[in-house]
Structure formats: structure tokens, C-alpha cells
Scaffold this active site. Structure first.
Site, PDB file in Angstrom:
ATOM      1  N   HIS A  64     -24.391  -2.161  10.841  1.00 40.71           N
ATOM      2  CA  HIS A  64     -23.645  -2.580   9.651  1.00 40.71           C
ATOM      3  C   HIS A  64     -22.315  -1.841   9.622  1.00 40.71           C
ATOM      4  O   HIS A  64     -22.175  -0.748  10.193  1.00 40.71           O
ATOM      5  CB  HIS A  64     -24.427  -2.263   8.385  1.00 40.71           C
ATOM      6  CG  HIS A  64     -25.611  -3.140   8.162  1.00 40.71           C
ATOM      7  ND1 HIS A  64     -26.253  -3.207   6.951  1.00 40.71           N
ATOM      8  CD2 HIS A  64     -26.282  -3.985   8.990  1.00 40.71           C
ATOM      9  CE1 HIS A  64     -27.264  -4.059   7.030  1.00 40.71           C
ATOM     10  NE2 HIS A  64     -27.307  -4.541   8.263  1.00 40.71           N
ATOM     11  N   GLU A  66     -20.791  -0.052   7.413  1.00 46.20           N
ATOM     12  CA  GLU A  66     -20.818   1.329   6.911  1.00 46.20           C
ATOM     13  C   GLU A  66     -21.384   2.284   7.950  1.00 46.20           C
ATOM     14  O   GLU A  66     -20.860   3.392   8.137  1.00 46.20           O
ATOM     15  CB  GLU A  66     -21.662   1.415   5.628  1.00 46.20           C
ATOM     16  CG  GLU A  66     -21.136   0.563   4.486  1.00 46.20           C
ATOM     17  CD  GLU A  66     -21.768  -0.816   4.405  1.00 46.20           C
ATOM     18  OE1 GLU A  66     -21.889  -1.336   3.287  1.00 46.20           O
ATOM     19  OE2 GLU A  66     -22.139  -1.391   5.470  1.00 46.20           O
ATOM     20  N   CYS A  94     -26.229  -1.806   1.307  1.00 43.89           N
ATOM     21  CA  CYS A  94     -27.667  -2.069   1.306  1.00 43.89           C
ATOM     22  C   CYS A  94     -28.415  -0.734   1.313  1.00 43.89           C
ATOM     23  O   CYS A  94     -27.805   0.342   1.381  1.00 43.89           O
ATOM     24  CB  CYS A  94     -28.039  -2.898   2.533  1.00 43.89           C
ATOM     25  SG  CYS A  94     -27.918  -1.977   4.100  1.00 43.89           S
ATOM     26  N   CYS A  97     -27.595   1.484   4.444  1.00 37.95           N
ATOM     27  CA  CYS A  97     -26.254   2.072   4.418  1.00 37.95           C
ATOM     28  C   CYS A  97     -26.111   3.086   3.286  1.00 37.95           C
ATOM     29  O   CYS A  97     -25.465   4.124   3.455  1.00 37.95           O
ATOM     30  CB  CYS A  97     -25.212   0.969   4.318  1.00 37.95           C
ATOM     31  SG  CYS A  97     -25.203  -0.093   5.783  1.00 37.95           S
TER      32      CYS A  97
END
Length: 160
Positions: A64, A66, A94, A97
Site C-alpha cells: 500500500h 503508506e 486501512c 497502514c
């Protein structure tokens, strides 16, 4: 946007500028056919990590935006603890993260659009600043939220 049990995170003049950088990262993800989410890590007024979703390109469910930005920041700063850093993300992080930001000891999180399906700041879960965790961070949500949401909506509209 204010959150209960959260240290005050007032706007700074540079929040929108750093979010612009995160939006450019999201655009890179879009151009690569990835879900367009971008993130930057800022420390002492400079970018130390940039990321955009790379799940498909890296064949990595953890890639992801991040996570990619946090990994780069850790490498660039030579430390897995990023206590003087700020994380800017185009969408509410999420659970994965958000957990990574907590473990990195990020000082401040700034994000764009809420994520009503997977957000772990306040939308679905409250991972960040959960009272059972040993790290609290400042949060500011809603920075360039409309633009952050728009790039995601366009992506999913094209896929349908």
C-alpha cells in the site's frame, strides 16, 4: 475534522502542499493501473519517503502507498522509528497502514478522504489512538478530500 481522544492537530500552511505531493503519487498509481492512493512522509520540512499503491506491480498485498512511503522513510533516515515525521495519505489509512504508522511512531497523520469501507482512523475501526496502544498521534483528516475522493471514484468508474 476533530476526533475524540486525539491530540489537537491544527492545520499548517504546508498541509495542502504535502497533500498535493501525495496526490501526485496517487496519479502515478493510476497511470500504472493500481488503485490510486498516494502517500508521503515528511521530516523536518522535507520529503523522506514517497509511495503509491504497488500491489499489482510488486505482487505484494502489503504494498500500500503508506507502507511503501514508510519503508522508504525508514531507509532514508536509517531508523524504523519515525517519531519526528508526518505521514500524508490521500485516503484514510486501512488497519494495516494505520498499524504500521503506530509502530513507526509517526508524530502526525494527515489524510484526504475518509474510507467508509476500510478506514482505520474512525470510519470502520479506530486503530490510530486506540486507548490500548502505547502511541498516540495527532490527526488531521479532510485535507483536499474532494480531490482525493475524485481520483478514486474515477478509477473505479472506469473499471465498471
Amino acid at each position: 475534522m476533530d476526533f475524540p481522544n486525539t491530540p489537537a492537530a491544527g492545520p499548517t500552511p504546508s498541509d495542502e502542499l504535502w497533500m498535493e505531493d501525495a496526490l501526485r503519487c496517487a496519479q502515478r498509481a493510476l497511470e500504472a493501473g493500481e488503485v490510486p492512493v498516494g502517500a508521503v512522509v515528511i521530516c523536518e520540512g522535507r520529503v523522506v519517503g514517497r509511495g503509491w499503491n504497488r500491489n499489482l506491480a510488486d505482487r505484494d498485498p502489503a504494498a500500500h502507498a503508506e507502507i511503501v512511503a514508510l519503508r522508504e522513510a525508514g531507509q532514508n533516515l536509517g531508523n524504523h522509528r519515525l517519531g519526528e515525521c508526518e505521514l500524508f495519505a490521500t485516503i484514510e489509512p486501512c488497519a494495516m497502514c494505520a498499524g504500521a504508522a503506530v509502530h513507526a511512531r509517526i508524530r502526525r497523520l494527515v489524510y484526504g478522504a475518509d474510507d467508509p469501507k476500510a478506514g482505520a482512523v474512525h470510519s470502520v475501526l479506530a486503530v490510530i489512538n486506540h486507548p490500548g496502544l502505547n502511541h498516540q498521534m495527532e490527526i488531521r483528516g479532510g485535507v483536499l478530500a474532494a480531490r482525493s475522493a475524485q481520483i478514486l471514484q474515477e478509477f473505479f468508474r472506469r473499471r465498471r
